[in-house]
Enzyme design. Sequence first.
Site, PDB file in Angstrom:
ATOM      1  CE  LYS A 275     -21.341  10.120  -5.198  1.00  0.00           C
ATOM      2  NZ  LYS A 275     -22.747  10.559  -5.147  1.00  0.00           N
ATOM      3  NE  ARG A 349     -30.221   5.026   0.412  1.00  0.00           N
ATOM      4  CZ  ARG A 349     -31.025   5.827  -0.253  1.00  0.00           C
ATOM      5  NH1 ARG A 349     -32.237   5.436  -0.591  1.00  0.00           N
ATOM      6  NH2 ARG A 349     -30.658   7.059  -0.556  1.00  0.00           N
TER       7      ARG A 349
HETATM    8  N1  BES Z   1     -22.564  10.285  -0.415  1.00  0.00           N
HETATM    9  C1  BES Z   1     -23.682  10.539  -1.233  1.00  0.00           C
HETATM   10  C2  BES Z   1     -24.519  11.719  -0.736  1.00  0.00           C
HETATM   11  C3  BES Z   1     -23.839  13.060  -0.822  1.00  0.00           C
HETATM   12  C4  BES Z   1     -23.966  13.843  -1.947  1.00  0.00           C
HETATM   13  C5  BES Z   1     -23.139  13.545   0.251  1.00  0.00           C
HETATM   14  C6  BES Z   1     -23.358  15.080  -2.003  1.00  0.00           C
HETATM   15  C7  BES Z   1     -22.529  14.774   0.197  1.00  0.00           C
HETATM   16  C8  BES Z   1     -22.635  15.549  -0.923  1.00  0.00           C
HETATM   17  C9  BES Z   1     -24.588   9.313  -1.261  1.00  0.00           C
HETATM   18  O1  BES Z   1     -23.938   8.102  -1.181  1.00  0.00           O
HETATM   19  C10 BES Z   1     -25.294   9.338  -2.571  1.00  0.00           C
HETATM   20  O2  BES Z   1     -24.647   9.226  -3.569  1.00  0.00           O
HETATM   21  N2  BES Z   1     -26.594   9.499  -2.531  1.00  0.00           N
HETATM   22  C11 BES Z   1     -27.384   9.550  -3.714  1.00  0.00           C
HETATM   23  C12 BES Z   1     -28.644   8.770  -3.466  1.00  0.00           C
HETATM   24  C13 BES Z   1     -29.448   8.504  -4.696  1.00  0.00           C
HETATM   25  C14 BES Z   1     -28.707   7.593  -5.648  1.00  0.00           C
HETATM   26  C15 BES Z   1     -30.761   7.885  -4.292  1.00  0.00           C
HETATM   27  C16 BES Z   1     -27.697  11.008  -3.998  1.00  0.00           C
HETATM   28  O3  BES Z   1     -27.871  11.789  -3.054  1.00  0.00           O
HETATM   29  O4  BES Z   1     -27.724  11.361  -5.178  1.00  0.00           O
HETATM   30 MN    MN Z   2     -23.268   7.404  -3.035  1.00  0.00          MN
END
Ligand code: BES
Ligand code: MN
Length: 493
Positions: A275, A349
């Site tokens: 990230k 997931r």
């Molecule tokens: N934990 C994150 C989602 C999230 C983002 C929760 C911001 C709270 C605040 C999740 O694991 C994630 O990173 N999801 C990705 C999915 C994508 C790679 C398909 C996302 O939302 O960018």
């Molecule tokens: Mn994630």
Amino acid sequence: MQKIQFSATASSTLDHFDSLIVAVNADGNLISNDLTDKIQIQNLISQLHQSGDFTGKTGSCLMLSMPNGVDVQRLFLVGLGDTDKLSDKAYLGALQNAAKQVLASGSNQLLNGLAEVAPKGRNSDWSARQNALIFQKSFYQYTHPSRGTFSNDTPKLNAMSFTVNADQKSLSLAQATALGMELTQDLANMPPNYCTPSYLAQTAQELANTYGFKAHILEREQMQEMGMGSFMAVAQGSATPPKMICIEYNGGGDEAPIALVGKGVTFDTGGISLKPGESMDEMKYDMGGAATVLGVFKALGELKPKINVVAVIPSTENMPGGKAAKPGDVVTSLSGQTIEILNTDAEGRLILCDALTYAQQTYKPCKVIDMATLTGACIIALGNHVSGILGNDQTLVDQIRAAGDETYDRLWQLPLGEEWDEQLKSNFADMANIGGRAGGTITAAQFLARFTKEVPWAHLDIAGTAWVSGKDKGASGRPVPAMVEFLNQQAKS
Ligand code: BES
Ligand code: MN
Ligand code: ZN
């Protein structure tokens, strides 16, 4: 958290109370049916209204010390504006502000007149319950030792009665909800070097000891052997041991349980699909689903409803490193279905699918509900005021949504369908773990749907609601209120 003693029997006299809190409308009128010192109180308010010192504006709150002619030490006036047009949001906001002031005072025995007002479409029962919840919940302070030194003044408020009759069961429900939310908030606020999968497991074990739940924890080696290839692919990048935390609450005899599954990523760096650095600290709340499930179990322990509920919480960190899973890796889930990991940041997931399969195999549940801070896309779609809900059983979705409306812990449904499912197609496995940018919350749920085909299932995406950003940054305790209400309604009376 110290518990307030709530009384369900209405009181109209000020005997036994050192403090009184009352509602005032925009015309400067006290809202009260048969309070004994009504006339004196109205006189005080009228003077303040005329001088412009208290207008009755919604959300305002003024404390009068030793009010003239009223037999209490403190009188709190709460403005509720035009009470015919009062919204849930305005009323609850006013309560939050009022509770803060009462708790900061020396108030010990409070007579509460605020339940004489109800927002449009609600009644005094609802108001009393919300008062109980908000006053009890306002005791919460983040006091983990890692915070360092700070003054921790515990409020003196000990007892509360209302000027209207309240329902003892709703008051207990509100109190149990507040205690559950406290645990949920505490866990999600805790720094990720303290709140690890092992810490969540220990918390579950302590809950089990306190309330007589059954609990068992699965370890890495065991889960590898069982074939949880998807969960283990996320966990393999972390030196911190992963846990599958299972708790059983038995209050409903031998009927099939409702299974609650909570995402417990105690820190989400994104893994190899790292990230960006900005606000990455907030990814400590990626265990908000797990924290909700544990908070709900605390409430169940307090309430003891006639129902069976099991918790299954997959917990791990999502880290980059020499052992971490890579984009392109293909893993075999516990269900036997294979997954091509195209983005290691779509890890929620990957851990949930194995937990969903394990929950069904182990407990044969009648319903499965998972809670997860699953997608940033959910925040883009819905903002921070409602949780996303999706599922394969409209009755179940409607029941959870109704519970959310009742508790003002709202949810909004997004669709599922074959069209979105097609986005998960992979050339190298049964499915990919991402479906592109379009409809990100839906494709994430579509992925989970492939693991819940045989059971009524609902998925709550709480990415936008479990955490409050900005000045009051911290965990919200949501969606504990909606879930406790839902389970209480499902219970035999
Ligand atoms: N934990 C994150 C989602 C999230 C983002 C929760 C911001 C709270 C605040 C999740 O694991 C994630 O990173 N999801 C990705 C999915 C994508 C790679 C398909 C996302 O939302 O960018
Ligand atoms: Mn994630
Ligand atoms: Zn995540």
